[in-house]
Design an enzyme around this catalytic site. Structure first.
Site, PDB file in Angstrom:
ATOM      1  N   HIS A   1     -30.328  -8.970  24.018  1.00 42.44           N
ATOM      2  CA  HIS A   1     -29.165  -9.646  24.616  1.00 42.44           C
ATOM      3  C   HIS A   1     -29.308 -11.152  24.460  1.00 42.44           C
ATOM      4  O   HIS A   1     -30.387 -11.677  24.734  1.00 42.44           O
ATOM      5  CB  HIS A   1     -29.092  -9.294  26.101  1.00 42.44           C
ATOM      6  CG  HIS A   1     -27.963  -9.987  26.812  1.00 42.44           C
ATOM      7  ND1 HIS A   1     -26.654  -9.611  26.632  1.00 42.44           N
ATOM      8  CD2 HIS A   1     -27.969 -11.033  27.683  1.00 42.44           C
ATOM      9  CE1 HIS A   1     -25.880 -10.400  27.388  1.00 42.44           C
ATOM     10  NE2 HIS A   1     -26.661 -11.272  28.023  1.00 42.44           N
TER      11      HIS A   1
ATOM     12  N   GLU B   1       0.862  -1.198   0.000  1.00 39.15           N
ATOM     13  CA  GLU B   1       0.000   0.000   0.000  1.00 39.15           C
ATOM     14  C   GLU B   1       0.886   1.231   0.000  1.00 39.15           C
ATOM     15  O   GLU B   1       1.796   1.350   0.805  1.00 39.15           O
ATOM     16  CB  GLU B   1      -0.916  -0.035   1.241  1.00 39.15           C
ATOM     17  CG  GLU B   1      -1.621   1.265   1.550  1.00 39.15           C
ATOM     18  CD  GLU B   1      -2.512   1.785   0.408  1.00 39.15           C
ATOM     19  OE1 GLU B   1      -3.328   1.017  -0.121  1.00 39.15           O
ATOM     20  OE2 GLU B   1      -2.360   2.978   0.046  1.00 39.15           O
TER      21      GLU B   1
HETATM   22  P1  NAD Z   1      -9.599   1.894  -3.507  1.00 36.78           P
HETATM   23  O1  NAD Z   1      -9.507   3.249  -4.085  1.00 36.78           O
HETATM   24  O2  NAD Z   1     -10.576   1.606  -2.443  1.00 36.78           O
HETATM   25  O3  NAD Z   1      -8.175   1.433  -2.952  1.00 36.78           O
HETATM   26  C1  NAD Z   1      -7.033   1.458  -3.739  1.00 36.78           C
HETATM   27  C2  NAD Z   1      -5.837   1.451  -2.806  1.00 36.78           C
HETATM   28  O4  NAD Z   1      -4.682   1.315  -3.590  1.00 36.78           O
HETATM   29  C3  NAD Z   1      -5.696   2.733  -2.006  1.00 36.78           C
HETATM   30  O5  NAD Z   1      -5.465   2.408  -0.676  1.00 36.78           O
HETATM   31  C4  NAD Z   1      -4.511   3.417  -2.666  1.00 36.78           C
HETATM   32  O6  NAD Z   1      -3.777   4.207  -1.762  1.00 36.78           O
HETATM   33  C5  NAD Z   1      -3.708   2.232  -3.157  1.00 36.78           C
HETATM   34  N1  NAD Z   1      -2.829   2.472  -4.305  1.00 36.78           N
HETATM   35  C6  NAD Z   1      -3.094   3.191  -5.410  1.00 36.78           C
HETATM   36  N2  NAD Z   1      -2.052   3.141  -6.260  1.00 36.78           N
HETATM   37  C7  NAD Z   1      -1.099   2.357  -5.679  1.00 36.78           C
HETATM   38  C8  NAD Z   1       0.189   1.914  -6.057  1.00 36.78           C
HETATM   39  N3  NAD Z   1       0.719   2.253  -7.223  1.00 36.78           N
HETATM   40  N4  NAD Z   1       0.862   1.132  -5.189  1.00 36.78           N
HETATM   41  C9  NAD Z   1       0.341   0.771  -4.006  1.00 36.78           C
HETATM   42  N5  NAD Z   1      -0.872   1.158  -3.599  1.00 36.78           N
HETATM   43  C10 NAD Z   1      -1.598   1.933  -4.426  1.00 36.78           C
HETATM   44  O7  NAD Z   1      -9.789   0.942  -4.781  1.00 36.78           O
HETATM   45  P2  NAD Z   1     -10.131  -0.594  -4.883  1.00 36.78           P
HETATM   46  O8  NAD Z   1      -9.847  -1.295  -3.602  1.00 36.78           O
HETATM   47  O9  NAD Z   1      -9.495  -1.051  -6.127  1.00 36.78           O
HETATM   48  O10 NAD Z   1     -11.684  -0.559  -5.081  1.00 36.78           O
HETATM   49  C11 NAD Z   1     -12.241   0.135  -6.207  1.00 36.78           C
HETATM   50  C12 NAD Z   1     -13.562   0.763  -5.862  1.00 36.78           C
HETATM   51  O11 NAD Z   1     -14.511  -0.227  -5.646  1.00 36.78           O
HETATM   52  C13 NAD Z   1     -13.471   1.613  -4.611  1.00 36.78           C
HETATM   53  O12 NAD Z   1     -14.173   2.799  -4.795  1.00 36.78           O
HETATM   54  C14 NAD Z   1     -14.131   0.765  -3.570  1.00 36.78           C
HETATM   55  O13 NAD Z   1     -14.809   1.519  -2.587  1.00 36.78           O
HETATM   56  C15 NAD Z   1     -15.097  -0.065  -4.384  1.00 36.78           C
HETATM   57  N6  NAD Z   1     -15.241  -1.373  -3.733  1.00 36.78           N
HETATM   58  C16 NAD Z   1     -15.999  -1.463  -2.653  1.00 36.78           C
HETATM   59  C17 NAD Z   1     -16.100  -2.656  -1.985  1.00 36.78           C
HETATM   60  C18 NAD Z   1     -16.964  -2.749  -0.792  1.00 36.78           C
HETATM   61  O14 NAD Z   1     -17.748  -1.847  -0.546  1.00 36.78           O
HETATM   62  N7  NAD Z   1     -16.853  -3.807  -0.006  1.00 36.78           N
HETATM   63  C19 NAD Z   1     -15.401  -3.766  -2.417  1.00 36.78           C
HETATM   64  C20 NAD Z   1     -14.592  -3.633  -3.526  1.00 36.78           C
HETATM   65  C21 NAD Z   1     -14.520  -2.424  -4.172  1.00 36.78           C
END
Ligand code: NAD
Length: 467
Positions: free
Chosen positions: A446, A204
Site C-alpha cells: 500500500h 468498428e
Molecule cells: P484485430 O483483429 O484485433 O481487430 C480488428 C478489428 O477490426 C476488429 O474489431 C474487427 O471487428 C474490425 N473490422 C474488421 N473488418 C472491418 C471493417 N471492414 N470495418 C470496420 N471494422 C472492421 O486486428 P488489429 O487491431 O489490426 O491487430 C492485428 C493483430 O495484432 C491482432 O491479432 C492483435 O491482437 C495484434 N496486436 C496486438 C497488440 C497488443 O497486444 N497490444 C497491438 C496491436 C496488434
C-alpha cells in the site's frame, strides 16, 4: 556441400529471435534467415515497440497538459514531431542492437535473405541480389509472421491510406484520421493521435470496440473515449473509401443503417492481420494449412517431420509477440530433444496499450457462463484505489470471473492505469491454480494499483474494504 545446422529459423521477429537464442543456449548450431537488413521483425520495427514509444510520448504530453492539476505551472510547451520520431527510432535501434549482441553471445549466426523450404532439412535463401543458396538443417523453425490486411480495392500509400507500417513515418501530425477497425491497433493509434491533437473517428463493424474483451471492458473503453471526444461508430459498415485532393472520403452506414460521409486527411486500416505463409514452399511438404495458418501440435511441430512453426503463422494461436516468444522457446527446447510443457493458451495475457489501458487473461464472464460455470464476479473500481487517486485517475476497474464452487479464478479483466503491468499477477495466479481467496490473502503493498486486484478478489464475496 551445404553446411549443416542443428536449427535453421526463418524470421527474426520475437518468435524467431527468442527461439534462436534459446537454441544457442542449449548448444545447438543455429542460423537465422531474415529478409530485412535488421533483426527484430514487425514487433520491434513497425509494431509493439515503436507504437508503445509513441504512446509513452503521448502520455508525457498529457502530463504537461494537465500539469496544473498536480500543482505544476507549465507554459510554452509543444509537440516536436521530428523529435518524437527520433525518440522512437532511438529506442528501436537500441533494442535491435541488443538482439545482435545476444546472437553473438549465444553463437547464433544470421543471414539476410528470403528463406523458403527447399525440401526435407533444407532452406533456400535468396539474397537482395537475387542469388540463391541452400542451408541444411536437422530442424527448421518457421517464424515468418504476418502482414496487415487491406480492405478490398484499397492500397496503402505513405500519406493517406495507412496501415501500422506507414502510419509510423507520417511527416506531420494529421489534422484528422478515420480508423477502420477498433481492435488493438485501432484503439492504440486512436489514443496516440487523439492526444497529439488529431481529430479521430473510429469505425468498428461489430457492436463493440475491442470486441474480444469482456463486454464490460468494451463498454468502459467506449465511455472513456466518448469523454475524451474520440468519435466511435460501432456496427459501422464501410461502403467506399475514395482518395481526394485533401485526403480521403470515407462512406459508411451506421448502426441505424443510415449512410454517412467523412472527409479526412488520413485513413488507418486496422482490420486484422494475415499470416505470411504464401510462397514459403509449404505446398511441396506435409505441412497442413488452415485458412493460411500453419497447423501445429503442442510442441509447435507441423505435420512435416523436423519442421516447426511459431508466432503469427500458427493456427489457433493469438497474434501476440509474447505468445510467439513462448512458442519459440517450446520449439527450440523440443528441437534440442528436451521435454517441454505445451503452452496453455487460456493463460495468455492480452494487453492493449490504449488510454485507458486494457489487459485480460482467461475467460470472459460470458464465455465462462457459456462453458457451464456457476460464475461469481468480483469488481473493484480504480476510483476507490489510493494510488490511482494520486495518479489522478478515476476511471476503470478490475473484474475477476471465478467459479463459485472452489473460487477458481477463470478470468481477470482490467481497464485503467498501468493495467498492462498488473496482469502478470493474474497470469501467475491462474498458472498456480490460485483461488480468489489465495489472491485476497496475499498481502499487497500500500499504496499500489495492485491492491485493486486484492479488492476485486475480496469483492467476489462482497467483502472489498474500500467500496
Ligand atoms: P484485430 O483483429 O484485433 O481487430 C480488428 C478489428 O477490426 C476488429 O474489431 C474487427 O471487428 C474490425 N473490422 C474488421 N473488418 C472491418 C471493417 N471492414 N470495418 C470496420 N471494422 C472492421 O486486428 P488489429 O487491431 O489490426 O491487430 C492485428 C493483430 O495484432 C491482432 O491479432 C492483435 O491482437 C495484434 N496486436 C496486438 C497488440 C497488443 O497486444 N497490444 C497491438 C496491436 C496488434
Amino acid at each position: 556441400m551445404a553446411e549443416t545446422y542443428d536449427v535453421a529459423i526463418v524470421g527474426s521477429g520475437p518468435g524467431g529471435y527468442v527461439a534462436a537464442i534459446r537454441a544457442g543456449q542449449l548448444g545447438l548450431k543455429t542460423v537465422v534467415v531474415e529478409k530485412d537488413n535488421k533483426l527484430g521483425g514487425t514487433c520491434l520495427h513497425i509494431g509493439c515497440i515503436p507504437t508503445k514509444a509513441l504512446l509513452f510520448d503521448a502520455e508525457v504530453y498529457d502530463y504537461f497538459k494537465n500539469a496544473a492539476e498536480y500543482g505544476i505551472e507549465c507554459k510554452g510547451f509543444s509537440v516536436n514531431w521530428t523529435a518524437i520520431q527520433e525518440h522512437k527510432s532511438k529506442v528501436v535501434t537500441k533494442l535491435a542492437k541488443g538482439i545482435e549482441f545476444l546472437f553473438k553471445k549465444n553463437k547464433v549466426e544470421w543471414v539476410q535473405g528470403v528463406g523458403r523450404l527447399a525440401g526435407p532439412g533444407r532452406v533456400s535463401v535468396t539474397d537482395v541480389k537475387g542469388q540463391t543458396r541452400e542451408i541444411a538443417a536437422k530442424n527448421i523453425i518457421l517464424a515468418t509472421g504476418s502482414e496487415a490486411k487491406m480492405l478490398p480495392g484499397l492500397e496503402a500509400d505513405s500519406r493517406v491510406i495507412l496501415t501500422n507500417r506507414e502510419i509510423l513515418n507520417l511527416p506531420a501530425i494529421p489534422k484528422s484520421m478515420v480508423i477502420i477497425g477498433a481492435g488493438a491497433v485501432g484503439v492504440e493509434f486512436a489514443s496516440i493521435f487523439h492526444r497529439f491533437g488529431t481529430e479521430v473517428t473510429l469505425l468498428e463493424m461489430l457492436p463493440h470496440a475491442v470486441p474480444l474483451e469482456d463486454e464490460e471492458i468494451s463498454v468502459e473503453l467506449e465511455k472513456s473515449f466518448r469523454k475524451q471526444r474520440i468519435a466511435l461508430h460501432t456496427e459501422a459498415r464501410v461502403v467506399k473509401v475514395t482518395k481526394t485532393a485533401k485526403g480521403s472520403t470515407v462512406e459508411f452506414t451506421g448502426a441505424d443503417g443510415k449512410g454517412q460521409k467523412l472527409e479526412t486527411e488520413t485513413v488507418l486500416v486496422a482490420v486484422g492481420r494475415a499470416p505470411n505463409t504464401a510462397g514459403m514452399g509449404l505446398e511441396k511438404t506435409r505441412v497442413q494449412l488452415e485458412r493460411g495458418f500453419v497447423r501445429t501440435n503442442g510442441t509447435m511441430q507441423t505435420d512435416e517431420p523436423g519442421v516447426y512453426a511459431i508466432g503469427d503463422i500458427v493456427a489457433a494461436s493469438p497474434l501476440l509477440a509474447h505468445v510467439g516468444q513462448m512458442e519459440g522457446i517450446v520449439a527450440a527446447t523440443h528441437a534440442a530433444g528436451k521435454s517441454v510443457e505445451p503452452i496453455n493458451y487460456l493463460q495468455v495475457p492480452n494487453c492493449t496499450y490504449s488510454e485507458p489501458e486494457i489487459s485480460s487473461v482467461g475467460l470472459t464472464e460470458r464465455a465462462a457462463r457459456e462453458k457451464g460455470h456457476k460464475v461469481k464476479v468480483g469488481k473493484f473500481p480504480f476510483s476507490a484505489n489510493s494510488k490511482a487517486a494520486i495518479l489522478g485517475v478515476r476511471e476503470g476497474f478490475v473484474k475477476i470471473v471465478s467459479d463459485e464452487k472452489y473460487g477458481e479464478i477463470l478470468g481477470v479483466h482490467m481497464i485503467g492505469p498501468r493495467v498492462t503491468e498488473l496482469i502478470a499477477e493474474a497470469v501467475m495466479a491462474m498458472r498456480l491454480e490460485a483461488t480468489v481467496d489465495d489472491l485476497a490473502g496475499a498481502i499487497h503493498a500500500h499504496p499500489t494499483l495492485t491492491e485493486a486486484l486484492l479488492e476485486a478478489a475480496e469483492g467476489v464475496h462482497g467483502m472489498a474494504i474500500h467500496i
